[in-house]
Design a protein around this motif. Sequence first.
Motif, PDB file in Angstrom:
ATOM      1  N   ASP A 156       9.102  11.190   5.799  1.00  0.00           N
ATOM      2  CA  ASP A 156       9.002  10.040   6.708  1.00  0.00           C
ATOM      3  C   ASP A 156       7.549   9.574   6.842  1.00  0.00           C
ATOM      4  O   ASP A 156       7.273   8.370   6.877  1.00  0.00           O
ATOM      5  N   ALA A 157       6.618  10.534   6.921  1.00  0.00           N
ATOM      6  CA  ALA A 157       5.210  10.165   7.043  1.00  0.00           C
ATOM      7  C   ALA A 157       4.719   9.469   5.773  1.00  0.00           C
ATOM      8  O   ALA A 157       3.938   8.509   5.845  1.00  0.00           O
ATOM      9  N   ALA A 158       5.165   9.933   4.615  1.00  0.00           N
ATOM     10  CA  ALA A 158       4.757   9.304   3.357  1.00  0.00           C
ATOM     11  C   ALA A 158       5.245   7.859   3.292  1.00  0.00           C
ATOM     12  O   ALA A 158       4.505   6.958   2.854  1.00  0.00           O
TER      13      ALA A 158
ATOM     14  N   ARG B 152       4.106  11.656  -6.533  1.00  0.00           N
ATOM     15  CA  ARG B 152       2.892  12.145  -5.887  1.00  0.00           C
ATOM     16  C   ARG B 152       3.266  12.941  -4.645  1.00  0.00           C
ATOM     17  O   ARG B 152       4.041  12.476  -3.808  1.00  0.00           O
ATOM     18  N   LEU B 153       2.695  14.154  -4.530  1.00  0.00           N
ATOM     19  CA  LEU B 153       3.006  15.003  -3.396  1.00  0.00           C
ATOM     20  C   LEU B 153       2.277  14.512  -2.151  1.00  0.00           C
ATOM     21  O   LEU B 153       1.131  14.062  -2.210  1.00  0.00           O
TER      22      LEU B 153
ATOM     23  N   HIS C  55       2.847   4.541   3.163  1.00  0.00           N
ATOM     24  CA  HIS C  55       2.995   3.523   2.116  1.00  0.00           C
ATOM     25  C   HIS C  55       3.118   2.140   2.749  1.00  0.00           C
ATOM     26  O   HIS C  55       2.514   1.171   2.262  1.00  0.00           O
ATOM     27  N   HIS C  56       3.872   2.055   3.824  1.00  0.00           N
ATOM     28  CA  HIS C  56       4.021   0.789   4.534  1.00  0.00           C
ATOM     29  C   HIS C  56       2.677   0.331   5.072  1.00  0.00           C
ATOM     30  O   HIS C  56       2.320  -0.848   5.003  1.00  0.00           O
ATOM     31  N   TRP C  57       1.899   1.259   5.600  1.00  0.00           N
ATOM     32  CA  TRP C  57       0.581   0.928   6.153  1.00  0.00           C
ATOM     33  C   TRP C  57      -0.328   0.324   5.081  1.00  0.00           C
ATOM     34  O   TRP C  57      -1.059  -0.648   5.335  1.00  0.00           O
TER      35      TRP C  57
END
Length: 286
Positions: free
Chosen positions: A223-225, A4-5, A229-231
């Motif tokens: 890094d933001a992705a 997923r982009l 995902h962690h969030w």
Amino acid sequence: MPTRLFVATPTKLLTFADCKRKYRFTYLESPRPPKGPAWAHNTVGGIVHEVLADFFGRWPAAQRTPDAVVERIRTGWRNEGFRDEAQSLEWRDRSTDMVLTYLRDSDPYYEPRGVERTVGFTTERASLRGRIDRVDERPARDGSGGTELAIVDYKTGRRPLTPTDARTSLAMALYVLGARRVLRRPCTRVELHHLPTNTVAAADHDEASLARHQSRAEAIADDAAKAEHHWKTGLTPTQADEAFPPTPSPLCAWCDYAKLCPQGRRVAPTKNPWAALEDPEPTLDD
């Protein structure tokens, strides 16, 4: 399944790079935490951008007159962020002078290729998009007889700009790549039109510089992705603070969420909403 982009704008990427806590407040928290008061310099910039978008993109040539500009600014003016009515009226007049000076030699019949134009492109890891203030189509400088695009961004901050500002702007480089993809014309030129000094800071990208900017954007997006995902796994408030730490700096004085960040306030006490009209604005690449 294909990967997923990660979908992002230059502002979103730069927010993550500058401060992960601000990124969390801006893009992840729901409901979003309330912002601080409006900034007067944003009011000035917003209205100036609106008037120039009307002039080049919405008004017919016959309407593109100094009187129409004056009336548009007067009727569209907002008092958000100013110290008092006197300061607001002063900056209404100064903004009018800025725009009229900038437009003094403009051809009222000139039609840009795009005004407030959304462009975008995809890589193997990200879908990047953004909205350009103005896209000019000009005769190609290589003597081919064709045309090329130039990316124009209006700036209203007090700090004078240089070609280095234009060349190092991540947003401007991504706009070049997006304009090439959407408008299918050659494009290397980026220009920051600084209205307070009526000057243009211009630069030309080559393929190597565009590749560096794209690589930087993809690295931030990766890094933001991962952080997002962690969030989504569900974090306690303490875990969220650890996963999205602040990056205290002088920019904290201008942050919309300063009241929620004691670390930032310790480094840079919050400015008055009109401070950037008296002191130089923060250096922001957006």
